[in-house]
Design an enzyme around this catalytic site. Structure first.
Site, PDB file in Angstrom:
ATOM      1  N   SER A 203      -1.951 -16.278  -2.995  1.00  0.00           N
ATOM      2  CA  SER A 203      -3.356 -15.652  -2.643  1.00  0.00           C
ATOM      3  C   SER A 203      -4.296 -16.762  -2.589  1.00  0.00           C
ATOM      4  CB  SER A 203      -3.803 -14.497  -3.612  1.00  0.00           C
ATOM      5  OG  SER A 203      -3.122 -13.621  -3.695  1.00  0.00           O
TER       6      SER A 203
ATOM      7  N   ASP B 191       1.734   1.327  -3.056  1.00  0.00           N
ATOM      8  CA  ASP B 191       0.856   0.637  -3.999  1.00  0.00           C
ATOM      9  C   ASP B 191      -0.527   0.899  -4.096  1.00  0.00           C
ATOM     10  OD1 ASP B 191       0.710  -1.949  -5.723  1.00  0.00           O
ATOM     11  OD2 ASP B 191       0.161  -3.308  -3.588  1.00  0.00           O
TER      12      ASP B 191
ATOM     13  N   CYS C 174      -2.631   4.134  17.226  1.00  0.00           N
ATOM     14  CA  CYS C 174      -3.479   4.005  15.914  1.00  0.00           C
ATOM     15  C   CYS C 174      -3.009   5.070  14.932  1.00  0.00           C
ATOM     16  CB  CYS C 174      -4.714   3.744  16.397  1.00  0.00           C
ATOM     17  SG  CYS C 174      -5.940   4.096  14.773  1.00  0.00           S
TER      18      CYS C 174
END
Length: 360
Positions: free
Chosen positions: A120, A272, A321
């Site tokens: 990160s 998550d 989408c």
């Protein structure tokens, strides 16, 4: 050959940094117990036993919190136990880390066992050090140093950047900085509002989404036309979609899947983003994999309705989408504007051409 993936939280929500917008800290605050603790050896071994019995090709991905907080010996035990028990299995390892603790010992370990390492980093120093702190101390210099050490090895790595609203005006500068650093694969992840919407200081709005990716795309496409391809996860997913293939990122086609997120105490969740008490799928130390996949709470999770906008009904891209990920779509569109739609209007013909091997 049956395949399976496990997203493991070896240190639960425990972290050695205090990033201002951490989505998993927000998720954990919504649970009865914020932290599920460090995963024990017994839980590790039960997880591996059941995973190896269930599938032949397995990805063990470690995330947090900060997974290295489980300690170096946790990872040594994990891979050695896998090595001892595996037969004709194909094993992949991945880790997403803030990079703060990655000394030579960690780097050598990741190299030896062929870990895919995600680190990160939120832009260049002035931006990163505003939000990614250890206590009150900046972290950029140390983390960049660790990335540069990884670049000197054979480790496959990528850079994960959480895109906040404050970062949007500097999109082009961030892209140029990453290019100068020679980063080989980049993930830009939109910053989400908290689940209870108690604060919305950093989260990306739909117009932010458009502006950021519009600016990034201009530079990325110019580089591509000059023979320099820089993999960016969002663009890679779009290329796959326009080639008629499934994208790598869960939710890009609007369909949820059971992910098998394993918390520190063995509790299993379907996603998550939704590692919440109401979605618990049992515990890896008690239940077998098939039971976990069929848990009623998981089926409820899959069937839950998600938010759509009136814009979606007439959108020319609705069939690729499908409303996007039910947690992420809040940064894509609101009731009046869709940043994803506007971005695709600008770029879909280019992505289609690239997908067909043609660069316009």
């Amino acid at each position: 050959m049956k395949t399976a993936s496990y997203l493991i939280k070896p240190a639960s929500s425990i972290c050695n940094m205090n990033c201002q917008y951490c989505f998993y800290s927000d998720v954990s605050k919504q649970r009865k117990n914020y932290s599920k603790g460090i995963m024990s050896k017994e839980t590790v071994e039960m997880l591996i036993d059941k995973a190896l019995a269930d599938a032949q090709e397995i990805t063990f991905a470690f995330q947090g919190g900060e997974p290295t907080m489980a300690g170096f010996n946790y990872f040594i035990h994990f891979v050695e136990y896998v090595e001892k028990l595996k037969k004709e299995h194909i094993i992949h390892y991945a880790i997403q880390t803030n990079g703060y603790c990655l000394n030579d010992e960690w780097i050598s370990f990741f190299d030896k066992y062929h870990f895919l390492v995600g680190i990160s980093l939120d832009g260049y120093k002035n931006i990163h050090d505003q939000v990614r702190l250890k206590g009150t101390q900046p972290t950029f210099d140390k983390i960049l140093n660790h990335i540069q050490k990884i670049q000197q090895t054979n480790i496959d790595y990528n850079i994960l950047t959480v895109v906040t609203s404050q970062m949007v005006p500097f999109a082009k500068d961030i892209y140029k900085f990453y290019k100068e650093q020679g980063f080989e694969y980049i993930q830009f992840i939109p910053c989400l509002p908290e689940l209870d919407h108690s604060t919305e200081h950093y989260d990306l709005k739909p117009k932010d989404f458009y502006n950021f990716y519009h600016d990034i795309f201009q530079l990325w496409y110019e580089d591509l036309k000059h023979g320099h391809y820089i993999p960016i996860s969002f663009f890679e997913d779009l290329l796959m979609i326009f080639q008629g293939r499934y994208p790598r990122t869960c939710g890009m086609l609007g369909e949820c899947q059971i992910q098998l997120v394993i918390e520190g105490d063995g509790t299993v969740y379907p996603c998550d983003f939704y590692a919440l008490d109401q979605y618990c799928l049992g515990n890896i130390t008690v239940n077998n994999i098939d039971e976990i996949r069929q848990f009623k709470s998981g089926q409820i999770f899959l069937k839950e309705e998600k938010r759509f906008s009136s814009i979606c009904k007439e959108c020319q891209f609705k069939n690729i989408c499908h409303g996007q990920c039910k947690r992420m779509n809040i940064v894509y569109f609101d009731d009046k504007y869709c940043g994803y739609q506007e971005f695709l209007k600008d770029t879909y013909q280019i992505f289609y051409s690239i997908g067909q091997g043609k660069i316009r």
